[in-house]
Design an enzyme around this catalytic site. Structure first.
Site, short mmCIF file in Angstrom:
data_model
loop_
_atom_site.label_atom_id
_atom_site.label_comp_id
_atom_site.label_asym_id
_atom_site.label_seq_id
_atom_site.Cartn_x
_atom_site.Cartn_y
_atom_site.Cartn_z
N GLU A 247 1.25 -1.04 0.11
CA GLU A 247 -0.19 0.20 -0.15
C GLU A 247 1.22 1.15 -0.14
O GLU A 247 0.42 2.69 -0.84
CB GLU A 247 -1.26 0.31 1.12
CG GLU A 247 -2.00 -1.26 1.04
CD GLU A 247 -1.62 -2.41 1.54
OE1 GLU A 247 -0.82 -2.19 1.73
OE2 GLU A 247 -2.53 -3.33 1.82
N MET B 230 24.28 9.53 3.19
CA MET B 230 23.40 11.21 4.00
C MET B 230 24.11 10.86 5.45
O MET B 230 24.66 12.01 6.53
CB MET B 230 22.18 11.57 4.08
CG MET B 230 22.26 12.99 4.11
SD MET B 230 23.88 14.03 3.64
CE MET B 230 22.35 14.86 2.29
N PHE C 287 -11.58 -7.78 13.31
CA PHE C 287 -10.19 -8.16 12.83
C PHE C 287 -10.17 -6.33 11.75
O PHE C 287 -11.64 -5.93 11.16
CB PHE C 287 -10.78 -9.14 11.95
CG PHE C 287 -10.05 -9.99 11.55
CD1 PHE C 287 -8.49 -9.87 12.01
CD2 PHE C 287 -10.05 -9.91 9.79
CE1 PHE C 287 -7.77 -10.79 11.01
CE2 PHE C 287 -8.84 -10.10 8.78
CZ PHE C 287 -7.84 -10.38 9.64
N GLN C 288 -8.99 -6.22 12.04
CA GLN C 288 -8.41 -5.47 10.98
C GLN C 288 -8.90 -4.22 10.88
O GLN C 288 -9.63 -3.09 10.28
CB GLN C 288 -8.98 -5.97 9.30
CG GLN C 288 -7.45 -6.90 9.03
CD GLN C 288 -7.05 -6.98 8.09
OE1 GLN C 288 -8.12 -6.81 6.65
NE2 GLN C 288 -6.01 -7.80 6.99
N LYS D 112 -17.67 -1.16 5.97
CA LYS D 112 -18.32 -2.47 4.57
C LYS D 112 -19.55 -2.71 4.41
O LYS D 112 -20.22 -3.02 3.14
CB LYS D 112 -16.99 -3.39 4.63
CG LYS D 112 -17.76 -4.58 3.64
CD LYS D 112 -17.18 -5.91 4.62
CE LYS D 112 -16.88 -7.15 2.98
NZ LYS D 112 -15.59 -8.30 3.80
#
Lengths: 568, 85
Positions: free
Chosen positions: A58, A479, A120-121, A170
């Site tokens: 993602e 760096m 969940f999630q 959802k």
């Protein structure tokens, strides 16, 4: 009432309406990754006509959306699922917020009855992202989805652009509902004020006319405000020298004689001396970032300061200014051009040009010796004539790209300036290439940065996205090592970082892999890579001890920059 | 450091104060007093927030608050001023 008669109604799911609305808003490309809670949206996306670019993480999807947005000025769209899908977006959201990139981020959420139950999630994505979004919505009813989307696109793209998030539970996406077919009108939008106070403008014009040592300090606002043409005219008519921030590179043609290059921590000698010694600083579309100002108390100490920015909260945030305008820079410059002030600054022009000639950006490339990173980028700039779209990762190679890649046009130098996100450049190049299929798109990467989103090789292989990745491979977090050498008594704690055989890795993903170790190799390989119609990864094995100069050390004034190698 | 009060009209929904209080917490400013009263119009609320900080900080905070999409108006009113009215 009249209108409602003519508006047809249609029953569909919330998800279907989301996709229909995206199309009505002109969205033809989205970047994303499916998952459980976002399944209804992905189902509606199926064969919808909207192009979906499936990344392998993602974070890459959102950086690709940033690359799409930065290279076009259009809003980038990204879709991910709830929980880990949403949290993987957070770095990209913060990156877009810092660099004012217009994005709409659509996240799935667990069904409404489960929100707040540690389902969940489930994560509180609105809570997590509030500090790094311009605005966010959580849909509560399916009916409001079209208006939320229309508002999201408007908020993201107006005023100072930024990321807007829409969280869609959802059940809201799955519910059938009657919808109007027309796009709803947007409300609660704060419009930026672009009315110019004429007295203030006259005072500004007078101040510019009287200046003896004026300097333009330009930034990302010129790019996002599409003000390059007006800026060029203003400089031609006034003869005022120009320096740019990292985000402003490309906004002003680098080969114009009054362009002094980048200012700040790794800015040029001429730009830093000019900002220190000027008597008038025209800060247009900038935010006085700490990488620009150095020690604040000694930043441009002799100058009258004029600040023009679209975001009122930036005015006098860091540096108190004498004159300010809340305005998009294009409108302000158009007003300033009627007629242009004409300061008498010939002596000053000669002075800054002398600084530029005495101390240009330079590097030593030995014919037989190891390949210098600056040489590779300089060569790329010459071969492409500064006409490619270049993205960078973050670190030494990014600064060398800023020095030696001479981007000719705005929206062709795409870099993570504010957040400094390693892993940005490669996916951003994918997004830019999707937006601009005819352009040559090159990601100048570091070996460590590239490893942060290396999985996207699968994306470019599968979709045959002809991005060229040039890895400036010094086998170090360069760096970090440079700071350890300079400020931590050379204790190289964890900055030596290994990498794989990048050519073999590329080949394993069915992407062409090339390598260069000498000057002669470099030229041949760049030509070969740019001529290849598909994606290419080039591993440039460069001198590992090279450091970035000039450098304004932290806590020092811009005039105290170090020009040469440390300790040598 | 003085007592400083900001009065705002805001669109009140579940995430409004997440953003408004974030402006204060990010700058490390502790809130001394706060009141929220629903206005006559639906979804609008009057908010008063009182903190201890200097005047340059309150200028910065009020600009940051005015920038929020849900904030309709912002007024700075120090407690000193209020006592004088």
């Amino acid at each position: 009432m009249e209108q409602s008669k003519s508006v047809a109604n249609m029953e569909m799911t919330g998800a279907k309406k989301v996709i229909e609305t995206l199309k009505q808003l002109g969205v033809d490309t989205v970047f994303g990754y499916p998952g459980g809670a976002i399944l209804p949206i992905y189902d509606a996306l199926y064969q919808s006509g909207i192009r979906h670019i499936l990344t392998r993480h993602e974070q890459a999807a959102i950086h690709a959306a940033e690359g799409y947005a930065k290279s076009t000025g259009r809003v980038g769209t990204v879709i991910a699922t709830s929980g880990p899908g949403a949290t993987n977006l957070v770095t990209g959201i913060a990156d877009a917020y810092m660099d004012s990139v217009p994005l709409v981020v659509i996240t799935g959420q667990v069904a409404s009855p489960f929100i707040g139950t540690d389902a969940f999630q489930e994560v509180d994505v609105i809570g997590i992202t509030a500090p790094v979004t311009k605005y966010s919505f959580q849909a509560r009813t399916p009916e409001e989805l079209p208006s939320l989307l229309a508002e999201a696109y408007q908020i993201a793209s107006t005023g100072r652009p930024g990321p807007v998030l829409i969280d869609i539970p959802k059940d809201i996406a799955s519910t059938h509902c009657m919808y109007q077919t027309s796009l709803p009108a947007t409300k609660r939008i704060k419009q930026a004020i672009s009315e110019i106070d004429t007295d203030q403008m006259e005072a500004i014009r007078q101040t510019i006319s009287q200046a003896k040592r004026p300097l333009l300090y330009i930034g990302g606002g010129i790019v996002s405000g599409n003000a390059s043409e007006e800026l060029l005219r203003f400089v031609k008519e006034t003869g005022i020298p120009v320096c740019s921030t990292l985000m402003g590179l490309g906004a002003y043609p680098p080969d114009e004689p009054l362009f002094l290059g980048m200012l700040g921590m790794h800015g040029t000698y001429a730009a830093n001396m000019a900002v220190y010694h000027c008597d008038l600083l025209l800060a247009f579309g900038v935010r006085f970032d700490d990488r620009v100002t150095g020690k604040l108390e000694r930043f441009s100490p002799q100058s009258t300061k004029i600040h023009i920015d679209i975001d009122p909260s930036e005015l006098s945030k860091i540096v108190p200014v004498d004159y300010s305008l809340v305005c998009d820079v294009k409108t302000a410059l158009q007003a300033l051009l009627l007629p242009s002030p004409t300061p008498d600054c010939e002596e000053w022009r000669m002075q800054v040009q002398q600084w530029a000639q005495e101390y240009p950006l330079a590097y030593d490339q030995d014919q037989e010796g190891a390949l210098k990173p600056q040489f590779v980028i300089d060569l790329l700039s010459k071969i492409t004539n500064g006409n490619a779209i270049v993205t960078t990762e973050v670190g030494q190679h990014q600064m060398w790209a800023a020095h030696f890649y001479r981007a000719k046009k705005p929206r062709t130098f795409l870099t993570s300036g504010g957040l400094g996100t390693m892993g940005f450049g490669f996916p951003a190049a994918i997004g830019a290439q999707i937006a601009k299929p005819e352009s040559t798109v090159v990601c100048i990467a570091g070996d460590a940065s590239f490893q942060m989103n290396i999985q996207e090789l699968q994306t470019i292989a599968e979709l045959d996205i002809p991005v060229k990745v040039f890895i400036i491979n010094n086998r170090f977090l360069g760096m970090v090592r440079q700071w350890q050498e300079m400020f931590y008594e050379n204790r190289l704690s964890e900055s030596q970082i290994g990498g794989p055989d990048f050519v073999k890795v590329a080949e394993a993903f069915r992407v062409k892999g090339l390598r260069a170790e000498t000057m002669a190799d470099a030229e041949l390989v760049i030509q070969e890579a740019l001529a290849h119609p598909g994606p290419v990864v080039v591993d440039f094995l460069v001198e590992e001890s090279e450091n970035v100069f000039p450098m304004v050390p932290p806590g020092k004034a811009n005039s105290e920059l170090i020009m040469k190698g440390w300790g040598g | 450091m003085n007592e400083q009060t900001i009065q705002m009209m805001v669109v009140n929904h579940p995430a409004t104060f997440l953003r408004i209080l974030g402006v204060y917490s990010r700058r490390g400013i502790q809130i001394d007093r706060m009141s929220i009263n629903r206005a006559d119009q639906q979804h609008l609320s009057n908010v008063r927030i009182t903190v201890q900080c200097d005047s340059s900080m309150i200028d910065h905070l009020s600009k940051q608050l005015a920038k929020q999409v849900d904030v309709i108006s912002v007024f700075k009113c120090s407690t000193y001023d209020k006592n004088n009215v």
